[in-house]
Design a protein around this motif. Structure first.
Motif: not given
Length: 105
Positions: A49, A61, A64, A68
Motif C-alpha cells: 500500500n 493507500y 491502509e 497495516y
C-alpha cells in the motif's frame, strides 16, 4: 489454517519478488484473514500500500498502509527484520516522524 496461511503467504512473497503487486496483495490479504497472529502478512500489505500510495497518490493507500503497519508492529514488535520493513514503509509514506519514533522504541 496456519499451514494454509503460510502456503498462501509464501505465494504472496513469490508474487512480490516478481513485482506482481496486485496478486501479492490478494494473497497476503487472504493469508492475513486465515492467520491473524502472523505479522508478516499485514507488514507486506503495508509495504504494498505504501508503494501504491507513492505511485498513485491516493490517500486511501496511505491510510491502509499506516493501518497495516500498526497491526504488524503490534503483532511482533521485537522482530528486527519486520522493524526494518516497517521503517521502509514509513519512508515510502514520507513519515520521518514515524521512522524516528519507531527507531527509538
Amino acid at each position: 489454517m496456519f499451514y494454509t496461511a503460510q502456503t498462501i503467504g509464501d505465494k504472496g512473497s513469490d508474487a512480490l519478488k516478481k513485482g506482481q503487486l496486485n496478486q501479492a496483495e490478494r494473497l497476503f490479504a487472504r493469508a492475513a484473514r486465515l492467520d491473524r497472529s502472523e505479522a508478516r502478512y499485514p507488514l507486506n500489505l503495508a509495504l504494498i500500500n505504501s508503494v501504491y500510495f507513492r505511485e498513485k497518490g491516493d490517500r486511501t493507500y496511505y491510510t491502509e498502509a499506516l493501518s497495516y503497519a500498526a497491526l504488524a508492529q503490534s503483532l511482533d514488535p521485537y522482530n528486527l527484520e519486520n522493524n526494518a520493513m516497517l521503517l521502509r514503509a514509513y519512508k515510502l509514506l514520507q513519515r520521518t516522524d514515524l521512522q524516528l519514533k519507531h527507531a527509538r522504541e
